[in-house]
Scaffold this motif. Structure first.
Motif, PDB file in Angstrom:
ATOM      1  N   TRP A 190      42.836  48.175  47.194  1.00  0.00           N
ATOM      2  CA  TRP A 190      43.308  46.832  47.539  1.00  0.00           C
ATOM      3  C   TRP A 190      44.560  47.004  48.374  1.00  0.00           C
ATOM      4  O   TRP A 190      45.554  47.543  47.927  1.00  0.00           O
ATOM      5  CB  TRP A 190      43.566  46.052  46.271  1.00  0.00           C
ATOM      6  N   ALA A 216      41.132  37.904  48.227  1.00  0.00           N
ATOM      7  CA  ALA A 216      40.892  38.523  46.920  1.00  0.00           C
ATOM      8  C   ALA A 216      39.500  38.186  46.417  1.00  0.00           C
ATOM      9  O   ALA A 216      38.790  39.051  45.869  1.00  0.00           O
ATOM     10  CB  ALA A 216      41.951  38.073  45.921  1.00  0.00           C
ATOM     11  N   ARG A 217      39.081  36.939  46.598  1.00  0.00           N
ATOM     12  CA  ARG A 217      37.740  36.531  46.174  1.00  0.00           C
ATOM     13  C   ARG A 217      36.680  37.272  46.988  1.00  0.00           C
ATOM     14  O   ARG A 217      35.681  37.767  46.441  1.00  0.00           O
ATOM     15  CB  ARG A 217      37.587  35.022  46.336  1.00  0.00           C
ATOM     16  N   ARG A 220      36.567  41.018  46.057  1.00  0.00           N
ATOM     17  CA  ARG A 220      35.917  41.149  44.742  1.00  0.00           C
ATOM     18  C   ARG A 220      34.393  41.115  44.905  1.00  0.00           C
ATOM     19  O   ARG A 220      33.680  41.889  44.260  1.00  0.00           O
ATOM     20  CB  ARG A 220      36.379  40.028  43.819  1.00  0.00           C
ATOM     21  N   ASP A 221      33.894  40.242  45.756  1.00  0.00           N
ATOM     22  CA  ASP A 221      32.458  40.192  46.014  1.00  0.00           C
ATOM     23  C   ASP A 221      31.975  41.488  46.672  1.00  0.00           C
ATOM     24  O   ASP A 221      30.885  41.983  46.364  1.00  0.00           O
ATOM     25  CB  ASP A 221      32.116  39.003  46.907  1.00  0.00           C
ATOM     26  N   ALA A 224      31.887  44.225  44.026  1.00  0.00           N
ATOM     27  CA  ALA A 224      30.801  43.962  43.087  1.00  0.00           C
ATOM     28  C   ALA A 224      29.468  44.418  43.666  1.00  0.00           C
ATOM     29  O   ALA A 224      28.672  45.089  42.993  1.00  0.00           O
ATOM     30  CB  ALA A 224      30.748  42.476  42.740  1.00  0.00           C
ATOM     31  N   LYS A 267      36.523  44.620  39.331  1.00  0.00           N
ATOM     32  CA  LYS A 267      36.396  43.189  39.611  1.00  0.00           C
ATOM     33  C   LYS A 267      37.485  42.389  38.898  1.00  0.00           C
ATOM     34  O   LYS A 267      38.033  41.431  39.469  1.00  0.00           O
ATOM     35  CB  LYS A 267      35.010  42.689  39.204  1.00  0.00           C
ATOM     36  N   ARG A 268      37.828  42.776  37.661  1.00  0.00           N
ATOM     37  CA  ARG A 268      38.879  42.056  36.934  1.00  0.00           C
ATOM     38  C   ARG A 268      40.230  42.219  37.615  1.00  0.00           C
ATOM     39  O   ARG A 268      41.037  41.283  37.645  1.00  0.00           O
ATOM     40  CB  ARG A 268      38.950  42.546  35.480  1.00  0.00           C
ATOM     41  N   LEU A 270      40.805  42.433  40.750  1.00  0.00           N
ATOM     42  CA  LEU A 270      40.839  41.498  41.880  1.00  0.00           C
ATOM     43  C   LEU A 270      40.794  40.054  41.414  1.00  0.00           C
ATOM     44  O   LEU A 270      41.348  39.165  42.077  1.00  0.00           O
ATOM     45  CB  LEU A 270      39.691  41.814  42.836  1.00  0.00           C
ATOM     46  N   THR A 271      40.175  39.808  40.268  1.00  0.00           N
ATOM     47  CA  THR A 271      40.205  38.458  39.697  1.00  0.00           C
ATOM     48  C   THR A 271      41.625  38.071  39.324  1.00  0.00           C
ATOM     49  O   THR A 271      42.071  36.938  39.563  1.00  0.00           O
ATOM     50  CB  THR A 271      39.298  38.377  38.458  1.00  0.00           C
ATOM     51  N   HIS A 274      43.487  37.267  42.435  1.00  0.00           N
ATOM     52  CA  HIS A 274      43.031  35.955  42.887  1.00  0.00           C
ATOM     53  C   HIS A 274      43.682  34.844  42.072  1.00  0.00           C
ATOM     54  O   HIS A 274      44.217  33.857  42.621  1.00  0.00           O
ATOM     55  CB  HIS A 274      41.502  35.914  42.757  1.00  0.00           C
TER      56      HIS A 274
END
Length: 285
Positions: A190, A216-217, A220-221, A224, A267-268, A270-271, A274
């Motif tokens: 990141w 960030a969203r 994350r995608d 994933a 993913k968490r 980046l969540t 976000h």
């Protein structure tokens, strides 16, 4: 909330300001304060950063790709000398991917250009950011311009770059394939975490929070879908490197790798980035 989320949530809101090595103090004491020893992290990924700032060397069959270049005062000691300590040749650095155009990550790029002939890669927006910077540091000459989704191929390895503006206008986040013995993993870096935005009348603080939220969203995608199971940052305190690097030196054969946290944890991470940006935007109301 897990340990990873607590780490980033605490660091993302109050990000220490970038600072050069203290002036007018004893040189040896300065060096002790910022110097870190290089560490082999994966078979083809090495930490060559300092105590507060990270740089990562990716080895390939045709040379080295460096992710971030540290400060101008530390790059020779940490990157060039660090690679030599690891048995690697800094003259093999072919590309330097700079995550964003602040001096704590781009400051050493000029040295790597002039000393080793390395190509420096930034986004167009952050090349422009560097060009506007009036602080006295040795800026690299404008070189390669990253585009969204671009693949940087060198020998048997390909890094994929994504433009994730927010921390700066053209922050780059990167996917790096790595190996640990016979196992393959995918690292996500990141590219910029803090909220120390460059605010103008045309692009106020709200604009940057909203930009950061989208990036960030989106990243994350990306992770994933790609299945990234390792997260790294350009500051050791953000990705747990302050504990993971020492853990690597104690790792015994067959033990879990401290950096391999799984796709859900990536993913968490980046969540949390976000959601912290969403919280920052709400505080403006």
């Amino acid at each position: 909330m897990g340990r990873l989320e607590l780490l980033i949530a605490s660091a993302i809101v109050v990000t220490p300001s970038a600072a050069r090595a203290p002036a007018g103090t004893d040189a040896i004491a300065e060096h002790v304060a910022w110097h870190a020893e290089p560490v082999k992290v994966f078979d083809n990924l090495y930490f060559v950063g300092q105590t507060g700032y990270s740089a990562w060397a990716v080895t390939t069959s045709a040379g080295i790709i460096l992710v971030d270049a540290l400060w101008d005062y530390s790059v020779e000691d940490e990157v060039a000398a660090g690679l030599r300590k690891l048995g690697l040749d800094p003259g093999a650095i072919k590309y330097v991917v700079v995550s964003h155009g602040y001096a704590d990550h781009a400051g050493g790029a000029s040295y790597l250009q002039s000393r080793f002939g390395a190509h420096v890669i930034l986004s167009a927006a952050d090349w422009d950011l560097i060009a506007r910077d009036t602080d006295p540091w040795p800026t690299p000459h404008r070189d390669l311009v990253a585009t969204d989704g671009e693949e940087v191929r060198l020998g048997d390895t390909t890094l994929t770059l994504y433009l994730t503006p927010g921390h700066t206008p053209g922050t780059i986040s990167t996917l790096v394939p790595v190996r640990d013995g016979g196992k393959r993993h995918l690292v996500a870096e990141w590219g910029g975490t803090g909220f120390n935005f460059t605010v103008t009348a045309e692009q106020p603080r709200r604009y940057w929070f909203e930009t950061y939220i989208r990036s960030a969203r989106r990243f994350r995608d990306v992770v994933a879908k790609a299945g990234a199971d390792v997260i790294i940052s350009n500051h050791p305190y953000l990705d747990g490197s302050t504990t993971k690097l020492p853990a690597l030196t104690r790792r015994q054969p067959g033990q879990p790798h401290p950096y391999v946290v799984g796709n859900d944890s990536v993913k968490r991470f980046l969540t949390v980035a976000h959601e912290c940006a969403q919280a920052g935007r709400l505080r403006l109301q």
